[in-house]
Write a protein that holds these residues in place. Structure first.
Motif, PDB file in Angstrom:
ATOM      1  N   ILE A   1      81.828 -90.805 -18.766  1.00 41.87           N
ATOM      2  CA  ILE A   1      82.985 -90.652 -17.884  1.00 41.87           C
ATOM      3  C   ILE A   1      82.633 -90.954 -16.429  1.00 41.87           C
ATOM      4  CG2 ILE A   1      84.748 -89.001 -17.116  1.00 41.87           C
ATOM      5  CD1 ILE A   1      84.555 -87.643 -19.769  1.00 41.87           C
ATOM      6  N   GLY A   2      81.354 -90.942 -16.107  1.00 42.96           N
ATOM      7  CA  GLY A   2      80.932 -91.273 -14.748  1.00 42.96           C
ATOM      8  C   GLY A   2      81.343 -90.195 -13.762  1.00 42.96           C
ATOM      9  N   ARG A   3      81.796 -90.633 -12.578  1.00 43.22           N
ATOM     10  CA  ARG A   3      82.143 -89.686 -11.522  1.00 43.22           C
ATOM     11  C   ARG A   3      83.643 -89.411 -11.457  1.00 43.22           C
ATOM     12  NH1 ARG A   3      78.269 -91.539  -6.452  1.00 43.22           N
ATOM     13  NH2 ARG A   3      76.286 -91.407  -7.570  1.00 43.22           N
ATOM     14  N   TRP A   4      84.357 -89.805 -12.505  1.00 41.99           N
ATOM     15  CA  TRP A   4      85.798 -89.593 -12.505  1.00 41.99           C
ATOM     16  C   TRP A   4      86.151 -88.129 -12.729  1.00 41.99           C
ATOM     17  CZ3 TRP A   4      87.745 -93.693 -10.504  1.00 41.99           C
ATOM     18  CH2 TRP A   4      87.230 -94.946 -10.802  1.00 41.99           C
ATOM     19  N   ALA A   5      85.191 -87.312 -13.136  1.00 40.84           N
ATOM     20  CA  ALA A   5      85.491 -85.920 -13.439  1.00 40.84           C
ATOM     21  C   ALA A   5      84.346 -85.033 -12.973  1.00 40.84           C
ATOM     22  CB  ALA A   5      85.711 -85.740 -14.946  1.00 40.84           C
ATOM     23  N   GLU A   6      84.635 -83.757 -12.853  1.00 40.81           N
ATOM     24  CA  GLU A   6      83.606 -82.750 -12.548  1.00 40.81           C
ATOM     25  C   GLU A   6      83.074 -82.206 -13.869  1.00 40.81           C
ATOM     26  OE1 GLU A   6      83.303 -78.230 -10.685  1.00 40.81           O
ATOM     27  OE2 GLU A   6      85.094 -79.451 -10.325  1.00 40.81           O
ATOM     28  N   ILE A   7      81.787 -82.390 -14.105  1.00 40.63           N
ATOM     29  CA  ILE A   7      81.159 -81.972 -15.358  1.00 40.63           C
ATOM     30  C   ILE A   7      80.215 -80.807 -15.062  1.00 40.63           C
ATOM     31  CG2 ILE A   7      79.851 -82.699 -17.367  1.00 40.63           C
ATOM     32  CD1 ILE A   7      82.475 -84.204 -16.991  1.00 40.63           C
ATOM     33  N   THR A   8      80.456 -79.660 -15.718  1.00 37.78           N
ATOM     34  CA  THR A   8      79.649 -78.461 -15.497  1.00 37.78           C
ATOM     35  C   THR A   8      79.034 -77.996 -16.814  1.00 37.78           C
ATOM     36  OG1 THR A   8      81.185 -77.780 -13.750  1.00 37.78           O
ATOM     37  CG2 THR A   8      79.649 -76.119 -14.579  1.00 37.78           C
ATOM     38  N   PRO A   9      77.707 -77.818 -16.886  1.00 35.02           N
ATOM     39  CA  PRO A   9      77.088 -77.318 -18.118  1.00 35.02           C
ATOM     40  C   PRO A   9      77.642 -75.940 -18.493  1.00 35.02           C
ATOM     41  CG  PRO A   9      75.430 -78.205 -16.624  1.00 35.02           C
ATOM     42  CD  PRO A   9      76.700 -78.138 -15.845  1.00 35.02           C
ATOM     43  N   ALA A  10      77.853 -75.726 -19.790  1.00 37.87           N
ATOM     44  CA  ALA A  10      78.349 -74.435 -20.285  1.00 37.87           C
ATOM     45  C   ALA A  10      77.762 -74.191 -21.671  1.00 37.87           C
ATOM     46  CB  ALA A  10      79.875 -74.424 -20.323  1.00 37.87           C
ATOM     47  N   ASP A  11      76.440 -74.136 -21.742  1.00 33.99           N
ATOM     48  CA  ASP A  11      75.760 -73.999 -23.025  1.00 33.99           C
ATOM     49  C   ASP A  11      76.162 -72.699 -23.725  1.00 33.99           C
ATOM     50  OD1 ASP A  11      74.536 -76.342 -22.445  1.00 33.99           O
ATOM     51  OD2 ASP A  11      72.652 -75.443 -21.790  1.00 33.99           O
ATOM     52  N   GLY A  12      76.265 -72.759 -25.058  1.00 32.18           N
ATOM     53  CA  GLY A  12      76.667 -71.599 -25.836  1.00 32.18           C
ATOM     54  C   GLY A  12      75.541 -70.604 -26.009  1.00 32.18           C
ATOM     55  N   GLU A  13      75.888 -69.379 -26.406  1.00 32.28           N
ATOM     56  CA  GLU A  13      74.882 -68.329 -26.617  1.00 32.28           C
ATOM     57  C   GLU A  13      73.950 -68.667 -27.766  1.00 32.28           C
ATOM     58  OE1 GLU A  13      76.904 -64.679 -27.124  1.00 32.28           O
ATOM     59  OE2 GLU A  13      77.718 -64.612 -25.086  1.00 32.28           O
ATOM     60  N   ASP A  14      74.412 -69.523 -28.683  1.00 34.55           N
ATOM     61  CA  ASP A  14      73.576 -69.916 -29.814  1.00 34.55           C
ATOM     62  C   ASP A  14      72.647 -71.073 -29.484  1.00 34.55           C
ATOM     63  OD1 ASP A  14      75.474 -71.823 -29.479  1.00 34.55           O
ATOM     64  OD2 ASP A  14      76.123 -71.904 -31.571  1.00 34.55           O
TER      65      ASP A  14
END
Length: 321
Positions: free
Chosen positions: A256-269
């Motif tokens: 998607i490149g820089r068209w969006a804000e991407i934030t890591p949200a790793d799961g508890e597993d």
């Protein structure tokens, strides 16, 4: 002084295209001594370019990231690529990107040599742009002319076709360009009607700057976008997209490149996930981009995106037999 300035620009160009230069190699490329090279590097630092130096026999130089973006030096091929890319972004589907792309395009075209302008125009003429959302096509050259007239407070003359098909010639004092609802609008003071007007750029023909400057008038609205919205109906509202993607953040950024804000949200597993957020005026583009990632995702907002994904899924299922 001219030779020194030319050499400094050449040094800057080399540093911007190579991660690390050994001092002796860089001096040879410039045809100067290592001592002169050090003075040229100091000159760049005084101009705000963060040049890092490594001392010693194998020492060298590289350009580091700074606190602010300094002026860039680009060659002919890079200048053409920038102009063509900005023309495409000017008609993209991501809110905010289009307007900033036109401003940047106006600056580049202003200083571009005629031969490079011809190359850009040739590429544009033989390239079919992909538009998400079905907005009417606008000539990038017209966008550039109008943007420059707005920036320089210079009167603009153009032909205009109204909604009922009537064609007129207009002389106006351009104020701002506004991108709303997959369309471009020019907000300007119409000197023939003696009042403020908004003009759709896809109905505007052969705009040209007259060379006559003017003193900007006060717009009778909070801003240009508010003025356009007040006079128009059925303009699609902007959507705030919030999606949980079951894929690593770096992988999603790569698609998607820089068209969006991407934030890591790793799961508890321990599963790698991320949250994608963007603001758009058409939901086709984010859904198309998410499909290219090749991973499961969950639509958090808006509900219209979830409904569109459901419609697309049913259609694709039928297509698969």
């Amino acid at each position: 002084m001219a030779n020194t300035s030319s050499r400094t620009l050449r040094l800057l160009s080399l540093l911007q295209t190579h991660r690390y230069w050994p001092g002796s190699e860089l001096a040879d490329r410039l045809g100067v001594s290592v001592r002169t090279l050090r003075r040229d590097v100091d000159r760049l630092r005084e101009l705000g370019y963060p040049v890092e130096a490594q001392r010693g026999v194998d020492g060298g130089y590289q350009l580091a990231a700074g606190a602010a973006l300094p002026p860039l030096v680009v060659d002919d091929e890079e200048a053409v690529a920038l102009a063509v890319g900005l023309q495409a972004a000017a008609q993209g589907g991501v809110a905010g990107i289009a307007e900033s792309s036109v401003r940047a395009l106006a600056k580049i075209v202003q200083v571009m040599p005629p031969k490079l302008r011809r190359r850009v125009e040739t590429l544009r003429a033989v390239t079919e742009p992909v538009s998400f959302g079905g907005g009417p096509a606008v000539d990038p050259a017209a966008l550039t002319v109008v943007a420059q007239a707005c920036r320089d407070a210079e009167r603009l003359e153009f032909g205009y076709t109204a909604a009922d098909g009537a064609r007129t010639q207009r002389l106006a004092e351009p104020h701002r360009l506004v991108a709303l609802g997959r369309r471009w609008y020019l907000v300007a003071y119409d000197l023939h009607r003696h009042d403020w007007r908004s003009f759709r750029l896809d109905r505007l023909t052969e705009p040209h700057r007259t060379g006559a400057r003017f003193r900007p008038r006060e717009l009778p609205a909070e801003d240009a976008a508010t003025f356009v919205r007040a006079g128009m109906r059925n303009i699609p509202a902007a959507y705030t997209v919030d999606v949980l993607v079951h894929a690593p953040a770096d992988r999603v950024r790569g698609h998607i490149g820089r068209w969006a804000e991407i934030t890591p949200a790793d799961g508890e597993d321990g599963s790698q996930r991320c949250v994608m957020r963007m603001t758009v005026d058409s939901l086709d583009w984010p859904l198309f981009a998410l499909g290219g990632v090749g991973a499961d995702f969950e639509v958090r907002n808006p509900p219209e995106l979830a409904e569109l994904a459901r419609e697309w899924g049913e259609r694709f299922t039928r297509a698969a037999g």
